[in-house]
Design an enzyme around this catalytic site. Structure first.
Site, short mmCIF file in Angstrom:
data_model
loop_
_atom_site.label_atom_id
_atom_site.label_comp_id
_atom_site.label_asym_id
_atom_site.label_seq_id
_atom_site.Cartn_x
_atom_site.Cartn_y
_atom_site.Cartn_z
N PHE A 167 22.81 -4.64 9.35
CA PHE A 167 24.08 -5.35 9.22
C PHE A 167 24.59 -5.42 7.79
O PHE A 167 25.76 -5.72 7.56
CB PHE A 167 23.93 -6.78 9.77
CG PHE A 167 23.23 -7.72 8.82
CD1 PHE A 167 23.93 -8.32 7.78
CD2 PHE A 167 21.87 -7.97 8.94
CE1 PHE A 167 23.29 -9.17 6.88
CE2 PHE A 167 21.23 -8.81 8.04
CZ PHE A 167 21.94 -9.41 7.01
N LYS A 191 24.30 4.58 15.87
CA LYS A 191 24.27 3.23 16.45
C LYS A 191 24.45 2.22 15.32
O LYS A 191 23.52 1.94 14.57
CB LYS A 191 22.97 2.93 17.20
CG LYS A 191 23.16 1.70 18.08
CD LYS A 191 21.94 0.85 18.28
CE LYS A 191 21.58 -0.11 17.20
NZ LYS A 191 22.41 -1.32 17.03
N GLU A 194 24.76 -4.21 15.63
CA GLU A 194 25.52 -4.96 16.65
C GLU A 194 26.26 -6.14 16.03
O GLU A 194 27.11 -6.75 16.65
CB GLU A 194 24.59 -5.42 17.78
CG GLU A 194 23.51 -6.42 17.38
CD GLU A 194 22.26 -5.76 16.80
OE1 GLU A 194 22.32 -4.57 16.42
OE2 GLU A 194 21.22 -6.46 16.71
N LYS A 195 25.92 -6.46 14.76
CA LYS A 195 26.57 -7.62 14.13
C LYS A 195 27.89 -7.27 13.46
O LYS A 195 28.75 -8.12 13.29
CB LYS A 195 25.61 -8.25 13.11
CG LYS A 195 24.32 -8.72 13.77
CD LYS A 195 23.54 -9.64 12.90
CE LYS A 195 22.34 -10.21 13.62
NZ LYS A 195 21.24 -9.23 13.74
N SER A 244 14.94 -3.74 9.14
CA SER A 244 13.73 -4.54 8.89
C SER A 244 12.46 -3.76 9.20
O SER A 244 12.49 -2.74 9.90
CB SER A 244 13.77 -5.79 9.77
OG SER A 244 13.65 -5.38 11.13
N CYS A 299 19.27 -4.85 0.21
CA CYS A 299 17.88 -4.37 0.19
C CYS A 299 17.40 -4.26 -1.25
O CYS A 299 16.21 -4.26 -1.51
CB CYS A 299 17.78 -3.03 0.87
SG CYS A 299 18.97 -1.86 0.22
N GLU A 399 10.04 -11.30 3.17
CA GLU A 399 11.38 -11.03 2.64
C GLU A 399 12.29 -12.18 3.07
O GLU A 399 12.36 -12.49 4.26
CB GLU A 399 11.89 -9.70 3.22
CG GLU A 399 13.27 -9.34 2.75
CD GLU A 399 13.79 -8.05 3.39
OE1 GLU A 399 13.55 -7.83 4.59
OE2 GLU A 399 14.43 -7.27 2.67
#
Ligand code: NAD
Length: 513
Positions: A167, A191, A194-195, A244, A299, A399
């Protein structure tokens, strides 16, 4: 996008009464999923539903892969110069629409508009890099390996490749993937997260406007099921993942077990070591920007500072600068940092902060109870600083991925390096010092894939590669740069003989030497 065939949020969602459904892109058409299951895409500053994202059915997923498979033969035979020209056009169109892309990112993801521009811009640089694909995919040639015989190698596309996105960079990360993949001659199934799927759709629409043929880039939405379908699909040859560790390691093992290439960029705990001889002002600015920018959801965010020796006293000044940052909706011009992505993310971050407090860290700045006027329902966390953190604390080992900076003390550079190397992640690490000797020692001994020297977030430009290491990466060919081209191509080695083929010298069954 004025003439868009679908609706993506490019204006505050309060103006949108009926949230639009996010379409898939299959074989050049934006099509609504027939799925009955949808999840809401939520504006993290307001909680308003921006759009509804389908959990795409397996049948629709298969249709996307099939479209990519059908498009492959013609696309791989399209001259590389033509493929490059589409990228030239795409970079121009991204520049044209950068404001709309940025507004969509801020609406769905929450980061400030300025930061959202950076998100698009860092992806745009990968598109620019793809414009030079003809030289990037050159093969090798050795003439006369034996009398009258030459050997050469050529880089060929793999076929259908897939990308699974996180995201936090809705434009940059899709752009790490599909421009390189398709300009190498592959076709692609993306893909998005989804957020925040909007930027991917806008970019795909621009790619088609730039001339990308139908089926070369397809988009399917969903979560775990679609990801598993990507890992298992017989026609997909390679998977690029960013996200993740839980998802990344699952995808790495599941897709590799099916014989696919996988590049998996994962979590991080990026440290900065500060020596007392560093430039005070520049260092503190760098720490604050990299620690709290994008609400710590990068990141390459800097999440831990190791103050060596006397630099410990700089903590107070760090606190002052962190306190001065303005937390607000990303659409507000004065915002330094926006909300975190979801209510669940906020809860998780707050839990880790609490865990730090309970295990003995000092909470010198607490951003948990911040209220942003006009955006009372937003998932805001203000800049937070935990001091006297030790390596055994949960908040250090995990994290956090929020605007939380941990401070650790060390007596020497050796001790500081040991602390950093003891952490399982290896995305990036920085040192701030005016000593070349210390910097060189750090560069040599530090176990992180991306090293900054007086630079906070060393995300390499696309002519290099993104080179996280240890638990931050699985696979062996990194994203973009030379490694990215290698990831999306396979080598064919050709040995040719052009000499007097009619004057045979008899048959020999021995191995040629
Ligand atoms: P995430 O892993 O939750 O989601 C990433 C993608 O994986 C999404 O598309 C999601 O649908 C899918 N997914 C999630 N869980 C899954 C599961 N169990 N099975 C199958 N698919 C699953 O990551 P996120 O929260 O979107 O992104 C944040 C993470 O990404 C952070 O850990 C961050 O460090 C990392 N990240 C790393 C880099 C890098 O280059 N190293 C860059 C950006 C983000």
């Amino acid at each position: 996008l004025g003439n868009s065939r679908f609706s993506t949020a490019t204006e505050p969602s309060s103006k949108q009464r009926n949230p639009p459904r996010v379409p898939n892109l299959i074989g050049g058409s934006f099509v609504d999923s027939k799925s009955s299951e949808f999840i809401d895409v939520i504006n993290p500053a307001t909680q308003q539903v921006v759009s509804q994202l389908p959990l795409t059915s397996n049948e629709e997923f298969k249709a996307a892969v099939s479209a990519a498979k059908q498009a492959f033969p013609a696309w791989r035979n399209t001259p590389v110069t033509t493929r490059q020209r589409i990228m030239f056009k795409l970079q121009q169109l991204i520049r044209r629409d950068i404001d709309k892309l940025a507004m969509n990112i801020t609406t769905e993801q929450g980061k400030t508009l300025k930061d959202a521009h950076g998100d698009v811009f860092r992806g745009l640089e990968v598109v620019e890099h793809a414009c030079g694909m003809a030289t990037l995919q050159m093969g090798e040639f050795v003439p006369n390996v034996s009398s009258g015989i030459d050997t050469y190698s050529i880089r060929e596309p793999l076929g259908v490749c897939a990308g699974i996105c996180p995201f936090n960079f809705p434009a940059m990360i899709p752009l790490w993937m599909f421009p390189i993949a398709v300009t190498c001659g592959n076709t692609f199934v993306l893909k998005p997260s989804e957020k925040d799927p909007g930027a991917s759709l806008m970019l795909a629409e621009l790619a088609m406007e730039a001339g990308l043929p139908d089926g070369v880039l397809n988009i399917v939405h969903g979560t775990h099921n679609i990801v598993n379908a990507i890992c298992d699909d017989e026609d997909i040859r390679a998977v690029s993942f960013v996200g993740s560790n839980t998802a990344g390691m699952h995808i790495y093992s599941r897709a590799s077990a099916k014989g696919k290439r996988v590049q998996s960029n994962m979590g991080a705990k990026n440290h900065a070591i500060v020596l007392p001889d560093a430039s005070l002002d520049a260092t503190l600015n760098a720490l604050v920007a990299a620690g709290f920018g994008a609400a710590g959801q990068r990141c390459m965010a800097l999440s831990t500072v190791v103050f060596v020796g006397d630099s410990k006293s700089w903590e107070d000044k760090l606190l002052e600068r962190a306190k001065a940052l303005k937390v607000n909706s990303g659409t507000e011009p004065d915002a330094d940092l926006g909300p975190v992505i979801s209510k669940q993310a906020k809860e998780r971050i707050c839990k880790l902060i609490q865990n730090g407090v309970e295990s003995g860290a000092r909470l010198v700045l607490d951003g948990r109870n911040i209220v942003v006027p006009g955006y009372e329902h937003g998932n805001f966390i203000g800049p937070t600083i935990l001091s006297d953190v030790t390596a055994d604390m949960e908040c250090y080992k995990e994290e956090i991925f929020g605007p939380v900076l941990l401070c650790i003390q060390a007596d020497s550079l050796d001790e500081a390096i040991n602390i950093v190397n003891g952490n399982k992640y290896g995305n990036g690490a920085s040192i701030f010092t005016s000593s070349g000797v210390a910097a060189r020692k750090f560069q040599t001994e530090i176990e992180a894939g991306q090293v900054g020297i007086n630079v906070p977030i060393p995300v390499p430009l696309p002519f290099f590669s993104f080179t996280g290491s240890k638990a931050s990466f699985a696979g062996d060919l990194n994203f973009y740069g030379k490694a990215g081209v290698q990831f999306y191509t396979q080598i064919k080695t050709v040995t040719q003989q052009w000499k007097g083929l009619t004057s045979g010298s008899g048959v020999s069954l021995a191995m040629p030497t």
